[in-house]
Design a protein around this motif. Structure first.
Motif, mmCIF file in Angstrom:
data_model
loop_
_atom_site.group_PDB
_atom_site.id
_atom_site.type_symbol
_atom_site.label_atom_id
_atom_site.label_comp_id
_atom_site.label_asym_id
_atom_site.label_seq_id
_atom_site.Cartn_x
_atom_site.Cartn_y
_atom_site.Cartn_z
ATOM 1 N N VAL A 3 41.411 8.523 62.470
ATOM 2 C CA VAL A 3 42.444 8.207 61.489
ATOM 3 C C VAL A 3 43.787 8.595 62.078
ATOM 4 O O VAL A 3 44.000 9.761 62.438
ATOM 5 C CB VAL A 3 42.219 8.960 60.162
ATOM 6 N N VAL A 4 44.709 7.636 62.193
ATOM 7 C CA VAL A 4 46.052 7.920 62.694
ATOM 8 C C VAL A 4 47.037 7.781 61.538
ATOM 9 O O VAL A 4 47.004 6.792 60.797
ATOM 10 C CB VAL A 4 46.449 6.980 63.848
ATOM 11 N N ILE A 5 47.885 8.763 61.389
ATOM 12 C CA ILE A 5 48.917 8.756 60.357
ATOM 13 C C ILE A 5 50.268 8.746 61.054
ATOM 14 O O ILE A 5 50.572 9.645 61.843
ATOM 15 C CB ILE A 5 48.796 9.984 59.432
ATOM 16 N N VAL A 6 51.079 7.719 60.786
ATOM 17 C CA VAL A 6 52.402 7.613 61.395
ATOM 18 C C VAL A 6 53.410 8.237 60.444
ATOM 19 O O VAL A 6 53.719 7.675 59.396
ATOM 20 C CB VAL A 6 52.768 6.147 61.692
ATOM 21 N N GLY A 7 53.902 9.399 60.814
ATOM 22 C CA GLY A 7 54.882 10.096 59.997
ATOM 23 C C GLY A 7 54.321 11.343 59.354
ATOM 24 O O GLY A 7 53.387 11.264 58.543
ATOM 25 N N ALA A 16 46.909 13.628 55.347
ATOM 26 C CA ALA A 16 46.102 14.263 56.405
ATOM 27 C C ALA A 16 45.224 15.367 55.832
ATOM 28 O O ALA A 16 44.025 15.462 56.146
ATOM 29 C CB ALA A 16 47.029 14.823 57.483
ATOM 30 N N LEU A 17 45.807 16.221 55.000
ATOM 31 C CA LEU A 17 45.038 17.333 54.433
ATOM 32 C C LEU A 17 43.942 16.834 53.497
ATOM 33 O O LEU A 17 42.833 17.386 53.461
ATOM 34 C CB LEU A 17 45.973 18.288 53.698
ATOM 35 N N GLU A 18 44.236 15.780 52.741
ATOM 36 C CA GLU A 18 43.232 15.244 51.824
ATOM 37 C C GLU A 18 42.115 14.525 52.576
ATOM 38 O O GLU A 18 40.936 14.630 52.200
ATOM 39 C CB GLU A 18 43.894 14.298 50.828
ATOM 40 N N VAL A 19 42.458 13.811 53.657
ATOM 41 C CA VAL A 19 41.421 13.188 54.489
ATOM 42 C C VAL A 19 40.512 14.262 55.063
ATOM 43 O O VAL A 19 39.282 14.126 55.062
ATOM 44 C CB VAL A 19 42.049 12.348 55.621
ATOM 45 N N ARG A 20 41.118 15.344 55.554
ATOM 46 C CA ARG A 20 40.300 16.413 56.119
ATOM 47 C C ARG A 20 39.366 17.017 55.063
ATOM 48 O O ARG A 20 38.197 17.310 55.341
ATOM 49 C CB ARG A 20 41.213 17.497 56.709
ATOM 50 N N ILE A 28 41.619 13.271 63.105
ATOM 51 C CA ILE A 28 42.877 12.977 62.417
ATOM 52 C C ILE A 28 44.044 13.276 63.352
ATOM 53 O O ILE A 28 44.155 14.379 63.892
ATOM 54 C CB ILE A 28 43.029 13.811 61.129
ATOM 55 N N ILE A 29 44.924 12.291 63.542
ATOM 56 C CA ILE A 29 46.079 12.448 64.429
ATOM 57 C C ILE A 29 47.346 12.068 63.671
ATOM 58 O O ILE A 29 47.427 10.991 63.066
ATOM 59 C CB ILE A 29 45.939 11.574 65.691
ATOM 60 N N LEU A 30 48.328 12.956 63.687
ATOM 61 C CA LEU A 30 49.642 12.711 63.092
ATOM 62 C C LEU A 30 50.654 12.429 64.197
ATOM 63 O O LEU A 30 50.773 13.211 65.145
ATOM 64 C CB LEU A 30 50.096 13.943 62.300
ATOM 65 N N LEU A 31 51.377 11.330 64.094
ATOM 66 C CA LEU A 31 52.466 11.012 65.017
ATOM 67 C C LEU A 31 53.785 11.183 64.280
ATOM 68 O O LEU A 31 54.042 10.472 63.294
ATOM 69 C CB LEU A 31 52.338 9.580 65.538
ATOM 70 N N LYS A 70 42.238 21.385 61.889
ATOM 71 C CA LYS A 70 41.778 20.458 62.915
ATOM 72 C C LYS A 70 42.460 19.092 62.787
ATOM 73 O O LYS A 70 41.838 18.040 62.905
ATOM 74 C CB LYS A 70 40.257 20.308 62.864
ATOM 75 N N ILE A 71 43.755 19.150 62.528
ATOM 76 C CA ILE A 71 44.591 17.951 62.492
ATOM 77 C C ILE A 71 45.537 18.015 63.687
ATOM 78 O O ILE A 71 46.329 18.947 63.813
ATOM 79 C CB ILE A 71 45.396 17.877 61.181
ATOM 80 N N GLN A 72 45.433 17.038 64.577
ATOM 81 C CA GLN A 72 46.313 16.999 65.749
ATOM 82 C C GLN A 72 47.676 16.447 65.348
ATOM 83 O O GLN A 72 47.759 15.448 64.637
ATOM 84 C CB GLN A 72 45.705 16.115 66.840
ATOM 85 N N CYS A 73 48.727 17.090 65.819
ATOM 86 C CA CYS A 73 50.076 16.656 65.459
ATOM 87 C C CYS A 73 50.920 16.537 66.714
ATOM 88 O O CYS A 73 51.119 17.515 67.442
ATOM 89 C CB CYS A 73 50.708 17.651 64.486
ATOM 90 N N TYR A 74 51.408 15.321 66.986
ATOM 91 C CA TYR A 74 52.272 15.070 68.142
ATOM 92 C C TYR A 74 53.715 14.950 67.654
ATOM 93 O O TYR A 74 54.073 13.961 67.000
ATOM 94 C CB TYR A 74 51.851 13.789 68.855
ATOM 95 N N LEU A 75 54.527 15.960 67.946
ATOM 96 C CA LEU A 75 55.937 15.935 67.566
ATOM 97 C C LEU A 75 56.747 15.222 68.645
ATOM 98 O O LEU A 75 56.411 15.274 69.826
ATOM 99 C CB LEU A 75 56.458 17.355 67.364
ATOM 100 N N GLY A 76 57.826 14.557 68.248
ATOM 101 C CA GLY A 76 58.634 13.804 69.195
ATOM 102 C C GLY A 76 57.957 12.525 69.648
ATOM 103 O O GLY A 76 58.289 11.989 70.706
ATOM 104 N N ALA A 77 57.028 12.033 68.833
ATOM 105 C CA ALA A 77 56.303 10.804 69.156
ATOM 106 C C ALA A 77 56.913 9.649 68.363
ATOM 107 O O ALA A 77 56.718 9.553 67.151
ATOM 108 C CB ALA A 77 54.821 10.948 68.829
ATOM 109 N N THR A 78 57.650 8.776 69.042
ATOM 110 C CA THR A 78 58.368 7.684 68.383
ATOM 111 C C THR A 78 57.573 6.391 68.516
ATOM 112 O O THR A 78 57.406 5.860 69.616
ATOM 113 C CB THR A 78 59.763 7.496 69.013
ATOM 114 N N VAL A 79 57.084 5.891 67.395
ATOM 115 C CA VAL A 79 56.305 4.648 67.410
ATOM 116 C C VAL A 79 57.230 3.466 67.661
ATOM 117 O O VAL A 79 58.253 3.304 66.994
ATOM 118 C CB VAL A 79 55.547 4.468 66.079
ATOM 119 N N GLN A 80 56.880 2.640 68.636
ATOM 120 C CA GLN A 80 57.675 1.461 68.993
ATOM 121 C C GLN A 80 57.079 0.168 68.461
ATOM 122 O O GLN A 80 57.801 -0.761 68.095
ATOM 123 C CB GLN A 80 57.817 1.370 70.512
#
Length: 444
Positions: A3-7, A16-20, A28-31, A70-80
């Motif tokens: 599951v990828v969450i943009v934002g 993210a927390l509710e999915v977990r 679960i990955i947060l961008l 156990k939610i991965q969070c990538y900060l500074g990740a700009t979706v193009q």
């Protein structure tokens, strides 16, 4: 399953927390585009109010807390770009282009303070402080400014005017509507606040539309409105926020206002893609879908999207646009339909206004309440409150009453505690049945 969450907005984090919670074994990955996480949008106001000592304290969650779930969070990740056919996301991270696939996608990119109708609104000297970096820059600029112009008389704009006025700044507030806080209160309810603003020296410019903003050679900023202009040391953009969804492909259906079209389960036009928070329209106090970018809506939509991740089981109930705040010595709160917007419904509406004591003591504070209800069924549709005492928690009771379709008689029968020092003989919200003043159409 991934599951990828943009934002990592309020909506994204809630999702993210509710999915977990519902799916302990999913990836679960947060961008998140910003370099910081969890900043509260009105954090600068909290700092000016001295509720916090540093802007860094205005956070609702940390990266470590997410990682503990156990939610991965990538900060500074700009979706193009997002390819919803191949289920691939293209994003920039650490100065490199990266790709990530997904099985389920939740779009929660939030919104930004920017007006496409005002030329020059993107200038750096036009302050927006919804995000942490913007708030830091705005704080420094405002501290060195003596005269600040605020564009927009909504909740953000009026709160800023109050807080800057307390700092003895010269404040000009420009609003295109007939009165401030137009979305939340009717004109007669807002009059005490507008009067206090004028008494405090706020230069209130109503029914004025800003056409352009320009920077001058002496490092000041000029706001043009019609044939008039206002020059000040700084400008705060308090207009309505809008989503920024340039990265979506053509498969995702959008409304005319560029929000994402979703169904009652918050599913988009593309299978396995959901949208939440400030990216979407919601069912509002009336009968239409409207854009209501409030934090409580963001959190609730995130939770509902997570509940429907595998199967559509939970519908979103819409928004009553419930707000509360303290400005210019008054506490104000509102929920549901206003009388002004009731003109656009097919219901026959009546309104009542009353002033009540907040406890049974002779020197008790009072509150003025306005009720908006269906004339035929007596079902409550909206409520507004203003007082010099803190009555904010009562608006939640009234929001629940509207959501559960309570009538005025139902409110009369509600059970509340009584203590002479803390409450009236009958609760403020019971007094709806004792209303002494009807607000006729020619008075409003």
């Amino acid at each position: 399953m991934k599951v990828v969450i943009v934002g990592a907005s309020f909506a994204g984090v809630a999702a993210a927390l509710e999915v977990r919670k519902k799916h302990p074994h999913l990836e679960i990955i947060l961008l998140e585009k910003q370099a910081t996480l969890g900043y509260i949008p009105n954090g600068l106001h909290l700092y000016w109010e001295k509720k916090i000592e540093h802007l860094d304290e205005a956070r609702f969650i940390t990266k470590e807390q997410l990682e503990n779930h156990k939610i991965q969070c990538y900060l500074g990740a700009t979706v193009q770009k997002i390819n919803t056919t191949q289920k691939i996301i293209h994003y920039d991270y650490s100065e490199q282009e990266e790709l990530i696939s997904y099985d389920k996608l939740i779009i929660a990119t939030g919104s930004r303070q920017l007006s496409e109708k005002i030329d020059g609104s993107a200038h750096e000297s036009v302050l927006k402080y919804k995000r942490y970096g913007e708030a830091q820059a705005a704080l420094a600029k405002v501290e060195e400014s003596q005269h600040v112009t605020i564009i927009g008389g909504g909740q953000v704009g009026v709160e800023a005017a109050d807080l800057l006025n307390k700092q003895r700044k010269q404040v000009t507030l420009i609003e295109s509507m007939d009165y401030v806080l137009f979305k939340y209160l009717d004109e007669e309810m807002i009059q005490p606040i507008e009067q206090k603003m004028l008494e405090k020296g706020v230069n209130l410019k109503l029914r004025q539309t800003v056409s352009s903003i320009e920077e001058t050679e002496d490092q000041k900023v000029t706001v043009h409105l019609g044939e008039e202009s206002v020059t000040s040391d700084a400008v705060i953009m308090g207009v309505n926020v809008r989503p920024n969804l340039h990265f979506l492909d053509a498969q995702v259906e959008l409304h005319m206002d560029q929000t994402i079209a979703v169904d009652r389960y918050l599913r988009t036009s593309v299978k396995d893609v959901f949208a939440v928070g400030d990216c979407i329209q919601l069912a509002g106090p009336g009968e239409d879908m409207v854009y209501i970018p409030l934090i409580n809506n963001a959190v609730r939509t995130g939770i509902v999207a997570a509940a429907n991740l595998m199967e559509p089981t939970v519908t979103f109930n819409g928004s009553l646009r419930t707000i509360g705040t303290s400005i210019f010595g008054y506490y104000i709160a509102s929920t549901g339909m206003t009388e002004a917007e009731s003109l656009f419904t097919n219901q026959t509406i009546e309104t009542r206004r009353q002033t009540v004591r907040l406890n049974s003591l002779p020197n008790s504070d009072t509150a003025t309440l306005k009720w908006v209800y269906n004339a035929d069924t007596q079902v409550l549709l909206g409520a507004q409150m203003i007082s010099t005492a803190n009555i904010l928690e009562k608006i939640n009771t009234l929001a629940l009453a509207i959501q559960t379709k309570q009538t005025l008689e139902d409110l009369q029968q509600k059970d509340y505690f009584f203590h002479p020092a803390y409450s009236p003989m009958v609760s403020t919200t019971n007094l709806v049945s004792w209303m002494e003043e009807r607000v006729d159409e020619d008075e409003s």
